[in-house]
Every structure is written in structure tokens, then in C-alpha cells.
Write an enzyme that holds these catalytic residues in place. Structure first.
Site, PDB file in Angstrom:
ATOM      1  N   GLY A   8       0.796  -1.236   0.000  1.00 24.51           N
ATOM      2  CA  GLY A   8       0.000   0.000   0.000  1.00 24.51           C
ATOM      3  C   GLY A   8       0.819   1.273   0.000  1.00 24.51           C
ATOM      4  O   GLY A   8       0.329   2.323   0.409  1.00 24.51           O
ATOM      5  N   LEU A  91      -3.964  -7.271  -7.455  1.00 36.29           N
ATOM      6  CA  LEU A  91      -3.496  -8.390  -8.273  1.00 36.29           C
ATOM      7  C   LEU A  91      -4.602  -9.268  -8.862  1.00 36.29           C
ATOM      8  O   LEU A  91      -4.331 -10.106  -9.718  1.00 36.29           O
ATOM      9  CB  LEU A  91      -2.493  -9.233  -7.480  1.00 36.29           C
ATOM     10  N   ASN A 108      -4.777   1.352 -13.809  1.00 37.77           N
ATOM     11  CA  ASN A 108      -3.887   0.400 -13.147  1.00 37.77           C
ATOM     12  C   ASN A 108      -2.453   0.907 -13.216  1.00 37.77           C
ATOM     13  O   ASN A 108      -2.046   1.507 -14.213  1.00 37.77           O
ATOM     14  CB  ASN A 108      -3.982  -0.961 -13.857  1.00 37.77           C
ATOM     15  N   HIS A 110       1.481  -0.256 -13.218  1.00 42.25           N
ATOM     16  CA  HIS A 110       2.281  -1.453 -13.497  1.00 42.25           C
ATOM     17  C   HIS A 110       3.769  -1.086 -13.472  1.00 42.25           C
ATOM     18  O   HIS A 110       4.168  -0.054 -14.021  1.00 42.25           O
ATOM     19  CB  HIS A 110       1.896  -2.026 -14.875  1.00 42.25           C
ATOM     20  N   ASP A 151      -3.048  -5.736 -18.637  1.00 41.44           N
ATOM     21  CA  ASP A 151      -2.004  -4.722 -18.886  1.00 41.44           C
ATOM     22  C   ASP A 151      -1.995  -4.234 -20.341  1.00 41.44           C
ATOM     23  O   ASP A 151      -0.936  -3.852 -20.861  1.00 41.44           O
ATOM     24  CB  ASP A 151      -0.610  -5.265 -18.507  1.00 41.44           C
ATOM     25  N   GLU A 180       6.918   5.422  -9.581  1.00 41.99           N
ATOM     26  CA  GLU A 180       5.494   5.049  -9.445  1.00 41.99           C
ATOM     27  C   GLU A 180       4.778   6.032  -8.533  1.00 41.99           C
ATOM     28  O   GLU A 180       3.636   6.414  -8.792  1.00 41.99           O
ATOM     29  CB  GLU A 180       5.371   3.640  -8.855  1.00 41.99           C
TER      30      GLU A 180
END
Ligand code: GAR
Length: 203
Positions: A8, A91, A108, A110, A151, A180
Site C-alpha cells: 500500500g 493483483l 492500473n 504497473h 495490462d 510510481e
């Protein structure tokens, strides 16, 4: 709504961004985990965020389990008036009506430069290991809209990092993670601004 399955850390940066007023109108109103004992849920609790666990039904065949879990998540999103869904290390693979109803509003994160090193089974350290094995000179992260593929959705943004000669999966993961944390905030900010503009234009 933020969906999580792990530590998280991206939930944390989104929460920090919200508190700092960096998400515009964006507000994390709910956290959903597909696993009960993850650190992300402890973070949610510590931040005072509403959270719940929705596990895939292991008794069902894979495809049906995905549909059933996606249906539950759609109901929760609708019941809570959710505008945007963020998969921050989630996931389970989502499908069906949820993706249709939230088309353009479900993203999303990745840990690679998609379309490279994506797809089923590519998550976390496996991705960085594959990048190193392939002898890539750069990697990074991608935020993309979620579609029926894994993806494969339209890319919203990417941030790159160099791969260094002495990198291990862990050292590369750390470098990618820093990007990220910037990318996820940028992406959510963009989406919330777009939505606010759309709502103003429509009203
Ligand atoms: C992130 O690195 C994210 O890119 C990855 O899980 C991590 C979650 O970190 N997602 C995937 O690999 C999806 N295929 P966090 O729990 O600390 O936010």
C-alpha cells in the site's frame, strides 16, 4: 476508490497527496483489498479511510471467480458513488460490466514500460527480474486504463528509469517505485481534473 493487494505504499502517497490538496476534487472514499492480511489495510485504518476486503471465491473456476469478484466491486463502487477506481498494486484480474461502466475511469499501475513485461503473472519482483534477464537498459512504470486484456489498456502515462549494470531486482524495484509514487499522483490528478471539467461542461 483504491484497490490494493499488498504493502500500500501507493495508497500512502495518494493519501498524502489528498491531504496536501494535490488531487483537486479527488478524495479517497474507500479502499478495497482482495486479501485480508495486507499492510495496505493497516495503512487505510491508520489514515481513517473506510476499507473492506473482497476476496475472490476460490471455489469457482478462474473466469467465473473474476466475473463474480468484479460484480461485487461494481456494486460497492455504485453504492458508494465512486467516480474513479485506482488499481494500486491490485493483483486480481477484473472483467465485464465493471470495466464497461467505469470505462475511462479505472486505471492500473504497473512496474514496467508496457507493453513490455506485462500480462498475467507479471507483477512485483517478477517484472524486475524479467527486465534484468532481458538485458534492458531502461525500465520504469506505466499507468494505463483497464480493459479486458491484462495490462493492455490505453496508456495514460509512463515514467522511465535507467537500468544499472549492478542492479538486482530489489534495487531496480526501488528506483521504479520512486517513479510510481510520482506517476500515480499525476495520473489521479489528471483524471479528477478531467472529470471535474466534464461535470462542469455538462451542468
Ligand atoms: C507496485 O509496484 C505496482 O506497480 C505493482 O504492485 C506494487 C504495489 O505496491 N503492481 C503490479 O505489479 C500489477 N501487475 P504498493 O502495494 O506498495 O502500492
Amino acid at each position: 476508490m483504491v484497490l490494493v493487494s499488498g504493502s500500500g505504499s501507493n495508497l500512502q502517497v495518494l493519501h498524502n497527496a489528498e491531504v496536501a490538496g494535490q488531487l483537486g476534487e479527488g478524495k479517497i472514499s474507500l479502499v478495497v483489498s482482495d486479501r485480508p492480511d495486507v499492510y495496505a489495510l493497516q495503512r487505510a485504518k491508520a489514515y481513517g479511510l473506510a476499507a473492506c476486503t473482497e476476496q475472490p471465491d476460490k471455489k469457482l473456476p478462474a473466469g467465473e471467480a473474476r466475473r463474480e469478484l468484479s460484480g461485487r466491486i461494481l456494486r460497492i463502487a455504485k453504492d458508494n458513488g465512486i467516480d474513479i477506481i485506482v488499481l494500486a498494486g491490485f493483483l486480481s484480474i477484473l472483467t465485464g460490466e465493471l470495466l464497461e461502466q467505469y470505462s475511462g475511469r479505472i486505471i492500473n499501475l504497473h512496474p514496467s514500460l508496457l507493453p513490455k513485461f506485462g500480462g498475467e503473472g507479471m507483477y512485483g519482483e517478477r517484472v524486475h527480474r524479467a527486465v534484468l534477464q532481458a538485458g534492458e537498459t531502461e525500465s520504469g512504470c506505466t499507468v494505463h486504463f483497464v480493459d479486458e486484456g491484462t495490462d493492455t489498456g490505453t496508456i495514460l502515462l509512463q515514467r522511465k528509469v535507467p537500468v544499472q549494470k549492478d542492479d538486482t531486482p530489489a534495487s531496480l524495484a526501488k528506483r521504479v517505485q520512486e517513479q510510481e509514487h510520482i506517476a500515480i499522483v499525476q495520473a489521479v490528478k489528471t483524471l479528477t481534473c478531467n472529470l471535474a471539467t466534464k461535470n462542469t461542461t455538462n451542468s
